[in-house]
Write an enzyme that holds these catalytic residues in place. Structure first.
Site, short mmCIF file in Angstrom:
data_model
loop_
_atom_site.label_atom_id
_atom_site.label_comp_id
_atom_site.label_asym_id
_atom_site.label_seq_id
_atom_site.Cartn_x
_atom_site.Cartn_y
_atom_site.Cartn_z
N GLY A 116 0.84 -1.21 0.00
CA GLY A 116 0.00 0.00 0.00
C GLY A 116 0.86 1.25 0.00
O GLY A 116 1.82 1.34 0.78
N ARG B 185 0.81 -4.89 -4.95
CA ARG B 185 0.88 -6.07 -4.09
C ARG B 185 1.24 -7.21 -5.04
O ARG B 185 0.67 -7.30 -6.13
CB ARG B 185 -0.46 -6.33 -3.41
N ASP C 229 5.25 -4.86 6.16
CA ASP C 229 5.81 -6.16 6.56
C ASP C 229 5.84 -7.18 5.41
O ASP C 229 6.81 -7.92 5.26
CB ASP C 229 5.11 -6.73 7.80
N THR D 129 4.26 2.67 5.46
CA THR D 129 2.88 2.21 5.57
C THR D 129 2.12 3.13 6.52
O THR D 129 2.68 3.57 7.53
CB THR D 129 2.79 0.75 6.11
N ASP E 147 -0.14 2.15 8.40
CA ASP E 147 -0.65 1.35 9.53
C ASP E 147 0.21 1.43 10.80
O ASP E 147 -0.27 1.09 11.88
CB ASP E 147 -0.75 -0.14 9.12
N ASP F 90 2.41 -0.58 11.75
CA ASP F 90 2.35 -1.90 12.38
C ASP F 90 3.66 -2.67 12.28
O ASP F 90 3.66 -3.89 12.27
CB ASP F 90 1.21 -2.72 11.75
N ARG G 298 -5.51 -2.43 8.89
CA ARG G 298 -5.49 -3.89 8.73
C ARG G 298 -5.77 -4.56 10.07
O ARG G 298 -6.78 -4.27 10.69
CB ARG G 298 -4.16 -4.34 8.14
O1 F6P Z 1 -1.52 -1.47 4.61
C1 F6P Z 1 -2.11 -0.28 4.25
C2 F6P Z 1 -3.59 -0.48 4.01
O2 F6P Z 1 -4.14 0.77 3.65
C3 F6P Z 1 -4.38 -1.10 5.16
O3 F6P Z 1 -4.67 -0.18 6.18
C4 F6P Z 1 -5.59 -1.63 4.45
O4 F6P Z 1 -6.16 -2.70 5.13
C5 F6P Z 1 -5.02 -2.09 3.13
O5 F6P Z 1 -3.80 -1.36 2.94
C6 F6P Z 1 -5.91 -1.88 1.95
O6 F6P Z 1 -5.28 -2.42 0.84
P1 F6P Z 1 -5.73 -2.24 -0.66
O7 F6P Z 1 -5.45 -0.82 -1.05
O8 F6P Z 1 -4.87 -3.20 -1.41
O9 F6P Z 1 -7.18 -2.53 -0.71
#
Ligand code: F6P
Length: 323
Positions: free
Chosen positions: A11, A72, A103, A126, A128, A130, A172
């Site tokens: 992300g 991703r 991560d 990120t 998050d 995390d 997340r």
């Molecule tokens: O890891 C960053 C994040 O924004 C999370 O908070 C969220 O769950 C996820 O990515 C959403 O991912 P995507 O943009 O692939 O839907």
């Protein structure tokens, strides 16, 4: 060290561009070529590389997203697929790699480092927050500010209409964004994955707080064990029949926007350090920050250990705020 590859993965997060800029400029300062890799590990597997010049990183410190693109890339878990990445790295003469991501990205970077046999350094990028071992990740501060600004606006309408709002935030399976945005926006309650969620207790809390109040804001972490804001509202409705309930899911707005001062500075400082670590032959480490000092954290720890928000102190703080 002659050529450093840079990629952003997972992300996107505000401040990634500031990191790309710092790495490119620091590399050039030390007489090293900087190579941008498009769309994270996907671009590494397909050999989509660009030679970075000073002009490529002009005026990007203030821009959200990532100029290199991100993706991703579940295929990268496949050892066969990684072979093409290794071949492209060798062919391009890249002898050090910086991965900016979360991560999942570091998991990929960790295995790749062993297969490609060049030093690899990670920058935590990120929203998050995390990642274990660092107090802040690049993008977290900006996302928090975005959430707080949005909740302030929701508060205006909630108060006008005497409503209870369940506001879902990202993160997340981690509650950093929810907990700290709740504190900073003066929310009446917060639901995070790290604590047990008791629907009836929250309903009772809203009822008792609401005497004399015109609005309640409940921040819901998307990874809460009872579900997102829609699920919580559905489950709590029978216990709050006299209340007007609404839900807002903030969504990807939390990932965009111009990075805050903090994220720009963190990205710039850690980007320079990442280049210097590669030059010293350091590998499989993430650059983190603790008490305003840059530190290094083993990839293994950053990936395997769980970063936890400081719940005890923050819970007390919330109680004091919402009495
Ligand atoms: O890891 C960053 C994040 O924004 C999370 O908070 C969220 O769950 C996820 O990515 C959403 O991912 P995507 O943009 O692939 O839907």
């Amino acid at each position: 060290m002659k050529k450093i590859g840079i990629l952003t993965s997972g992300g996107d997060a505000p401040g990634m561009n500031a990191a790309i800029r710092a790495i490119t400029k620091a590399a050039m300062h030390y007489g090293i070529e900087a190579v941008g890799i498009r769309d994270g590990f996907e671009g590494l597997m397909n050999g989509r590389f660009i030679n970075m010049k000073y002009t490529d990183v002009d005026n990007i410190i203030q821009r959200g997203g990532t100029i290199l693109g991100s993706a991703r890339c579940p295929e990268f878990k496949d050892p066969e697929a990684r072979k093409s990445a290794v071949a492209h790295v060798k062919e391009a003469g890249i002898d050090g790699l910086i991965v900016i991501g979360g991560d999942g990205s570091f998991r990929g970077a960790n295995v790749l480092a062993k297969e490609v046999d060049i030093p690899v350094i990670g920058l935590p990028g990120t929203i998050d927050n995390d990642l274990y071992g660092t107090e802040a990740t690049i993008g977290y501060d900006t996302a928090l500010n975005t959430i707080v600004e949005a909740v302030d606006k929701i508060r205006d309408t909630a108060t006008s209409h005497k409503r209870v709002f369940f506001v879902e935030v990202m993160g997340r399976d981690s509650g950093f964004l929810a907990l700290n945005s709740a504190i900073a926006s003066g929310a009446e309650s917060v639901l995070i994955p790290e604590t047990i969620t008791d629907i009836v207790a929250i309903a009772n809390q809203i009822k008792s707080q609401n005497k004399g109040r015109r609005s309640s804001i409940i921040i819901v972490a998307e990874g809460d064990e009872e579900g997102g804001a829609m699920d919580i509202m559905r489950k709590i409705k029978p216990h709050l029949e006299d209340f007007k309930l609404r839900t807002t899911i903030l969504g990807h707005i939390q990932r965009g926007g111009s990075p805050s001062y903090y994220d720009r500075a963190l990205a710039t400082r850690s980007g320079i350090m990442a280049v210097e670590l590669l030059m010293a032959g350091v590998t499989e480490k993430m650059v983190g920050i603790k008490a305003d000092e840059l530190i290094t954290v083993d990839f293994k720890d950053a990936i395997e250990k769980k970063a936890m928000p400081k719940i005890e102190r923050e819970e007390l703080l919330l109680k004091l705020l919402t009495k």
